[in-house]
Structure formats: structure tokens, C-alpha cells
Motif scaffolding. Structure first.
Motif, short mmCIF file in Angstrom:
data_model
loop_
_atom_site.label_atom_id
_atom_site.label_comp_id
_atom_site.label_asym_id
_atom_site.label_seq_id
_atom_site.Cartn_x
_atom_site.Cartn_y
_atom_site.Cartn_z
N ALA A 1 9.81 2.29 -0.57
CA ALA A 1 10.13 1.73 -2.00
C ALA A 1 9.57 2.85 -3.02
CB ALA A 1 9.61 0.36 -2.24
N VAL A 2 10.34 2.92 -4.04
CA VAL A 2 9.79 3.98 -5.15
C VAL A 2 8.63 3.66 -5.89
CG1 VAL A 2 10.46 5.08 -7.18
CG2 VAL A 2 12.13 4.86 -5.33
N ASN A 3 8.72 2.00 -6.36
CA ASN A 3 7.38 1.62 -6.88
C ASN A 3 7.65 -0.13 -6.89
OD1 ASN A 3 9.27 0.95 -8.74
ND2 ASN A 3 8.90 2.82 -9.96
N MET A 4 6.84 -0.61 -7.53
CA MET A 4 6.88 -1.95 -7.48
C MET A 4 8.15 -2.58 -8.05
SD MET A 4 5.84 -5.04 -6.55
CE MET A 4 4.07 -5.51 -6.41
N THR A 5 8.82 -1.80 -9.40
CA THR A 5 9.83 -2.22 -9.66
C THR A 5 11.03 -2.07 -8.86
OG1 THR A 5 8.85 -1.71 -11.79
CG2 THR A 5 11.36 -1.79 -11.84
N ASP A 6 11.03 -1.11 -8.26
CA ASP A 6 12.26 -0.85 -7.16
C ASP A 6 12.01 -1.81 -6.08
OD1 ASP A 6 14.14 0.95 -5.81
OD2 ASP A 6 12.36 1.23 -4.40
N ALA A 7 10.90 -2.18 -5.58
CA ALA A 7 10.87 -3.06 -4.46
C ALA A 7 11.08 -4.55 -4.97
CB ALA A 7 9.34 -3.28 -4.04
N LEU A 8 10.83 -5.02 -6.18
CA LEU A 8 11.34 -6.17 -6.73
C LEU A 8 12.74 -6.20 -6.72
CD1 LEU A 8 8.38 -6.72 -9.27
CD2 LEU A 8 8.95 -8.07 -7.06
N GLU B 1 0.80 -1.02 -0.01
CA GLU B 1 0.05 -0.11 -0.06
C GLU B 1 0.93 1.25 -0.07
OE1 GLU B 1 -2.43 -0.24 3.50
OE2 GLU B 1 -0.88 0.41 4.83
N PRO B 2 0.32 2.51 -0.12
CA PRO B 2 0.97 3.54 -0.16
C PRO B 2 1.84 3.76 1.30
CG PRO B 2 -0.97 4.03 -1.03
CD PRO B 2 -1.23 2.86 -0.81
N CYS B 3 3.00 4.16 0.99
CA CYS B 3 3.85 4.50 2.43
C CYS B 3 3.21 5.74 3.07
CB CYS B 3 5.43 4.82 2.06
SG CYS B 3 6.59 4.81 3.50
N VAL B 4 3.20 5.25 4.51
CA VAL B 4 2.75 6.58 5.40
C VAL B 4 3.51 7.54 5.64
CG1 VAL B 4 1.94 6.80 7.89
CG2 VAL B 4 1.53 4.52 6.88
N ALA B 5 5.01 7.27 5.70
CA ALA B 5 5.85 8.65 5.84
C ALA B 5 6.06 9.23 4.39
CB ALA B 5 7.28 7.95 6.13
N ASP B 6 5.51 8.77 3.11
CA ASP B 6 5.75 9.32 1.88
C ASP B 6 4.85 8.58 1.15
OD1 ASP B 6 6.43 10.51 -0.51
OD2 ASP B 6 8.65 10.07 -0.07
N PRO B 7 3.74 9.33 1.18
CA PRO B 7 2.42 8.77 0.03
C PRO B 7 2.97 8.54 -1.35
CG PRO B 7 1.59 10.45 1.51
CD PRO B 7 3.18 10.50 1.52
N GLU B 8 4.08 9.07 -1.85
CA GLU B 8 4.55 8.83 -3.35
C GLU B 8 5.09 7.58 -3.40
OE1 GLU B 8 4.77 11.73 -5.58
OE2 GLU B 8 3.38 12.77 -4.71
N LYS B 9 5.39 6.86 -2.24
CA LYS B 9 6.55 5.58 -2.39
C LYS B 9 5.51 4.61 -1.92
CE LYS B 9 10.82 7.77 -2.40
NZ LYS B 9 10.77 9.11 -1.97
#
Length: 174
Positions: free
Chosen positions: A75-82, A12-20
């Protein structure tokens, strides 16, 4: 190979940074016996053998490893997380392969406080680092959004001891 897979179970969106994004993932294998080795290998890891958990940052991402799961924030996005999960899987497997040459550390490294960092700064509030105060600079050092190299005064000869001490303290968080 020690760890076969890391599978994302929640995102889900990050609490600390909703863009991540933030996520939870399950590990295919229990890594509890490897945690003290990872504590040695990952310089900024904070290990708690009683829980057990190992937390650290990879650049700006916060990762917490449990025996058979993990959480990741920012994580920046799903690609970054993977990509980070692939890196982590490789690190875990490499550490397992080299464990005979690694001295496990059961020590709980303590993250320094803002005040501890501030006490080793020149405290001139010169603003050369881009911050209004040395205390603001220390806060951003702790958060990982500022670099020690930006404090130009700290790199003068008279601050050699303070600089070396700060750099040692920052190894726990970098």
C-alpha cells in the motif's frame, strides 16, 4: 450489509518495498461462505478452499483474505490503504447482495509461471518492449510491472493464437 467493518490491527514498512506499507486487518464478520463468490467476481483471485484463503492483486497491492482477517502488502501509505479497504468492503457487500446471480467458483486458479508466459512470446529479444530479453519481459508480466501491449510483435496477425492464450493466462494475475 454483510460486512460492517475492516479494522487495521498492524502496520509497518513493506518488506518488498520499504517506501510502501504492509498491514493486517480484522473483518467484523466471517466471510468464508462468500469466498467462492468473490473467487468468481475477482478475475485474478487465487482461491484455496482447504485453508481457506483468497489472494489477489489490486493494481500493485497484494491482498490475502482469510475468513475474518486480511493482509495487504505494498500500500502506498495509510490513505491508500484505507481507500483500498473501503473498496474491498464495498466489493464484499456488493457481492453478498448479488450472490443469487453469481455462480460460486470453488476452483483453484493457478498462477502461470514465468516459463509458461515466455513460451507464448515471440522469443526474438527485439527489446521493443523496453526489456533486454523476452524472458525478462515475461518475468515483469508475471510481476505486473510490464504490460502485454508493450510486446509489439505479439500483436501481429501471425501471433494471434499466442496473444489470446497469453491474455487468458494473465487474467489470473491482472
Amino acid at each position: 450489509m454483510f460486512l460492517n467493518d475492516i479494522n487495521i490491527t498492524f502496520m509497518e514498512p513493506c518488506v518488498a518495498d520499504p517506501e510502501k506499507i504492509r498491514l493486517k486487518a480484522e473483518l467484523s464478520d466471517n466471510i468464508v461462505e462468500l469466498m467462492p463468490y468473490l473467487n468468481t467476481v475477482i478475475s485474478n483471485a487465487v482461491f484455496n478452499k482447504n485453508v481457506p484463503l483468497l489472494s489477489f492483486t489490486k493494481e500493485f497491492r497484494l491482498i490475502v483474505l482469510y475468513p475474518q482477517s486480511l493482509t495487504m502488502a505494498k500500500a502506498v501509505n495509510m490513505t491508500d490503504a484505507l481507500q483500498v479497504l473501503d473498496w474491498l468492503k464495498n466489493l464484499i457487500n456488493d457481492t453478498w447482495g448479488k450472490r443469487e446471480t453469481i455462480t460460486p467458483s470453488y476452483e483453484k486458479k493457478e498462477k502461470p509461471t514465468v516459463l509458461q508466459l515466455y513460451n507464448w512470446l515471440p522469443k526474438t529479444n527485439c527489446k521493443e518492449c523496453g526489456e533486454l530479453t523476452c524472458f525478462a519481459f515475461a518475468t515483469k508480466l508475471l510481476l505486473g510491472t510490464q504490460k502485454i501491449e508493450n510486446c509489439k510483435l505479439l500483436f501481429r496477425d501471425e501471433y494471434d493464437n499466442a496473444r489470446e492464450t497469453l491474455m487468458d493466462m494473465l487474467k489470473v494475475i491482472l
